[in-house]
Design a protein around this motif. Structure first.
Motif, short mmCIF file in Angstrom:
data_model
loop_
_atom_site.label_atom_id
_atom_site.label_comp_id
_atom_site.label_asym_id
_atom_site.label_seq_id
_atom_site.Cartn_x
_atom_site.Cartn_y
_atom_site.Cartn_z
N SER A 70 45.54 50.66 51.96
CA SER A 70 46.30 49.72 52.81
C SER A 70 47.74 49.58 52.39
CB SER A 70 45.61 48.35 52.81
OG SER A 70 44.32 48.45 53.39
N GLY A 71 48.18 50.43 51.46
CA GLY A 71 49.60 50.47 51.15
C GLY A 71 50.01 49.93 49.80
N ALA A 72 49.04 49.58 48.94
CA ALA A 72 49.41 49.10 47.61
C ALA A 72 50.13 50.21 46.84
CB ALA A 72 48.17 48.66 46.85
N ILE A 73 51.17 49.84 46.10
CA ILE A 73 51.86 50.82 45.26
C ILE A 73 50.91 51.29 44.17
CG2 ILE A 73 53.77 51.16 43.64
CD1 ILE A 73 55.34 49.09 45.28
N ASP A 74 50.16 50.35 43.60
CA ASP A 74 49.15 50.70 42.62
C ASP A 74 48.17 49.54 42.48
OD1 ASP A 74 47.72 52.19 40.81
OD2 ASP A 74 49.40 52.54 39.45
N VAL A 75 46.98 49.84 41.98
CA VAL A 75 45.95 48.84 41.74
C VAL A 75 45.37 49.09 40.36
CG1 VAL A 75 43.83 47.76 42.59
CG2 VAL A 75 45.38 48.87 44.21
N ALA A 76 45.25 48.03 39.57
CA ALA A 76 44.66 48.15 38.24
C ALA A 76 43.57 47.09 38.09
CB ALA A 76 45.72 47.96 37.17
N SER A 77 42.59 47.36 37.23
CA SER A 77 41.51 46.40 36.98
C SER A 77 41.16 46.40 35.50
CB SER A 77 40.28 46.74 37.82
OG SER A 77 39.75 48.00 37.46
N GLN A 78 40.67 45.27 35.04
CA GLN A 78 40.23 45.16 33.66
C GLN A 78 39.18 44.06 33.56
OE1 GLN A 78 44.34 43.80 32.44
NE2 GLN A 78 43.15 42.48 31.08
N SER A 79 38.35 44.16 32.53
CA SER A 79 37.31 43.17 32.32
C SER A 79 37.91 41.89 31.73
CB SER A 79 36.25 43.74 31.37
OG SER A 79 35.27 42.76 31.09
N VAL A 80 37.42 40.74 32.19
CA VAL A 80 37.88 39.44 31.68
C VAL A 80 36.68 38.55 31.42
CG1 VAL A 80 40.18 39.49 32.75
CG2 VAL A 80 38.24 38.61 34.05
N ASP A 81 36.82 37.66 30.44
CA ASP A 81 35.80 36.65 30.16
C ASP A 81 36.19 35.39 30.90
OD1 ASP A 81 34.23 38.24 28.44
OD2 ASP A 81 35.64 37.87 26.80
N MET A 82 35.34 34.95 31.84
CA MET A 82 35.65 33.80 32.67
C MET A 82 34.86 32.58 32.20
SD MET A 82 35.89 35.87 36.30
CE MET A 82 36.38 34.43 37.24
N LYS A 83 34.99 31.48 32.94
CA LYS A 83 34.35 30.23 32.51
C LYS A 83 32.82 30.37 32.46
CE LYS A 83 34.48 28.38 37.24
NZ LYS A 83 35.03 27.33 38.11
N LYS A 84 32.21 29.56 31.61
CA LYS A 84 30.76 29.56 31.40
C LYS A 84 30.26 30.89 30.87
CE LYS A 84 29.99 26.06 34.98
NZ LYS A 84 29.27 25.70 36.24
N GLY A 85 31.16 31.64 30.21
CA GLY A 85 30.76 32.89 29.59
C GLY A 85 30.52 34.03 30.55
N ARG A 86 30.92 33.88 31.82
CA ARG A 86 30.68 34.93 32.79
C ARG A 86 31.66 36.08 32.62
NH1 ARG A 86 30.00 30.53 36.63
NH2 ARG A 86 32.07 30.98 37.47
N LYS A 87 31.16 37.28 32.78
CA LYS A 87 32.00 38.47 32.76
C LYS A 87 32.54 38.71 34.16
CE LYS A 87 31.42 39.78 28.45
NZ LYS A 87 32.54 39.89 27.50
N GLY A 88 33.81 38.99 34.24
CA GLY A 88 34.41 39.24 35.54
C GLY A 88 35.39 40.40 35.48
N VAL A 89 36.00 40.67 36.62
CA VAL A 89 36.97 41.75 36.72
C VAL A 89 38.28 41.17 37.24
CG1 VAL A 89 37.55 43.95 37.79
CG2 VAL A 89 35.18 43.46 37.17
N CYS A 90 39.37 41.44 36.52
CA CYS A 90 40.71 41.08 37.00
C CYS A 90 41.27 42.27 37.77
CB CYS A 90 41.61 40.72 35.82
SG CYS A 90 43.36 40.60 36.27
N ILE A 91 41.57 42.06 39.04
CA ILE A 91 42.16 43.11 39.88
C ILE A 91 43.60 42.72 40.18
CG2 ILE A 91 42.00 44.41 42.03
CD1 ILE A 91 39.04 43.73 42.11
N LYS A 92 44.50 43.63 39.90
CA LYS A 92 45.92 43.35 40.09
C LYS A 92 46.53 44.44 40.98
CE LYS A 92 48.11 41.58 36.67
NZ LYS A 92 48.81 41.35 35.39
N VAL A 93 47.28 43.99 41.98
CA VAL A 93 47.90 44.89 42.95
C VAL A 93 49.42 44.78 42.83
CG1 VAL A 93 48.33 45.28 45.40
CG2 VAL A 93 46.01 44.88 44.60
N ILE A 94 50.09 45.92 42.81
CA ILE A 94 51.55 45.97 42.93
C ILE A 94 51.87 46.38 44.36
CG2 ILE A 94 53.69 46.99 42.08
CD1 ILE A 94 52.25 47.64 39.49
N SER A 95 52.67 45.57 45.06
CA SER A 95 52.89 45.80 46.49
C SER A 95 54.35 45.71 46.86
CB SER A 95 52.09 44.77 47.31
OG SER A 95 52.46 44.80 48.67
#
Length: 390
Positions: free
Chosen positions: A287-312
């Motif tokens: 959809s036109g993002a210059i780039d997309v990056a992702s990394q694992s993050v520790d979220m509240k209550k000990g949940r594992k999540g994914v941080c997705i970052k878009v450069i646009s």
């Protein structure tokens, strides 16, 4: 290449833009020929005069009607006039688009189809001439980009053919909503209609970017005066400048790093499968993002999540938001506008023993030129020939 910044921070209308562009250097005959091409030169004259508004010098345009002519009340009426005229293709297409923007907004306001919209003030000869004059002036100047400042709302009420209406009038609000144009409230002294439907419709059609440019190497300034008398000066500025965001603007400084505005979009997601995340990232890239990056993050209550970052690119943020909210489980999205500096670069194709390959050229500040083949081209050759990419 030169770009134009329309500084409409204290008001915008069609005649003010045309006057500012005339003051910027568009020859008068460009505007006069429009009357001939529209076949209305026998009915009215166009006058540009140097005047003042609360001490500010500028150009004010006036249309002197010699003989009353039937007004063009509907979109079809106006289209017929434009299509049958001798205007060039660019001016015709842009002018029609402006009136389509107006018709779409009017249709929404009145709850009718665009073909049933009856223009009143907007359908006058004055409005037709103002729109055509702006379109032909921009065609003459051929700017690389056109920037517009965020227009003001104004305040109070105004008398119209529909009776007394609040400012901004419904059509202005609807054009702003439909075209995602932010309006800015000014202080109480800026009362009255200071953003007109024609002015914001022209903005909707011609704005490559809303907001001030990051840097301006100013070449020339044109000032257009409005006809209404306010407590404040009533003018609009058209500023011609060398756009420092553009690449390879001249050979003398094409090795300088270039500043570009970008938008960072980010969300943390903890309720999607890896497959869902992979598909989302692919959709964002497509959809036109210059780039997309992702990394694992520790979220509240000990949940594992994914941080997705878009450069646009700023122009792509609206379509990317649609992807985020339609194809991911996130309920919110963080955005920030920042600048990035990049080396001047461009791509070109070269003939090689393996066929045409795209190479990226970049230039360091010390003048060193870097050349790198496009990986995708090398991959395709490797798959066809069996030769390693290296």
């Amino acid at each position: 290449m030169n770009s134009i910044f329309i500084d409409c921070s204290i008001g915008i209308s069609g005649d003010m833009i045309a006057s500012a562009l005339f003051d910027l250097g568009v020859p008068k005959n460009i505007f006069e020929v429009n009357l001939v091409n529209l076949k209305i030169h026998n009915y009215c004259n166009l006058i540009f005069s140097s005047e003042h508004s609360k001490g500010i010098k500028g150009i004010r345009s006036s249309i002197k009607v010699i003989q009353e002519k039937e007004l063009f009340r509907t979109l079809d009426d106006i289209k017929k006039i434009l299509i049958s005229s001798s205007l060039n293709k660019y001016t015709k297409e842009k002018a029609i688009k402006v009136f389509e923007v107006l018709a779409k907004a009017e249709a929404s306001v009145h709850g009718v189809h665009t073909s049933n919209v009856h223009f009143h003030e907007i359908g006058s000869i004055d409005s037709l001439i103002d729109v055509v004059n702006v379109c032909s002036a921009i065609d003459y100047l051929r700017p690389d980009r056109v920037y517009f400042e965020k227009p003001p709302t104004g305040s109070g009420t105004i008398s119209t053919s529909h009776g007394v209406l609040p400012v901004p009038v419904p059509t202005v609000l609807e054009i702003a909503r439909q075209n995602e144009i932010p309006l800015v409230s000014l202080n109480a002294s800026c009362s009255g209609e200071i953003t007109t439907p024609t002015g914001i419709a022209l903005m909707a059609v011609f704005a490559d970017k809303i907001g001030q440019p990051l840097f301006m190497d100013i070449r020339k300034i044109g000032v257009g005066l409005g006809h209404k008398d306010f407590l404040h000066p009533n003018f609009l500025r058209a500023i011609m400048f060398r756009d420092c965001e553009n690449q390879f603007s001249n050979k003398e400084d094409n090795n300088r790093p270039i500043c570009q505005p970008i938008v960072i979009q980010e969300a943390w997601i903890d309720d999607s499968t890896p497959e869902d995340i992979a598909i989302l990232i692919e959709r964002l890239r497509n959809s036109g993002a210059i780039d997309v990056a992702s990394q694992s993050v520790d979220m509240k209550k000990g949940r594992k999540g994914v941080c997705i970052k878009v450069i646009s690119d700023p122009k792509k943020v609206f379509s990317l938001r649609e992807v985020w909210f339609n194809y991911s489980s996130t309920l919110g999205l963080r955005e920030s506008e920042i600048n990035r500096w990049v080396l001047p670069r461009h791509s070109c194709k070269y003939n090689t023993t393996f066929g045409k390959i795209t190479f990226k050229h970049s230039i360091k500040p010390n003048g060193q030129i870097l050349v790198k083949p496009e990986h995708q081209d090398l991959l395709e050759i490797s798959l066809k020939t069996g030769i390693s990419i290296e």
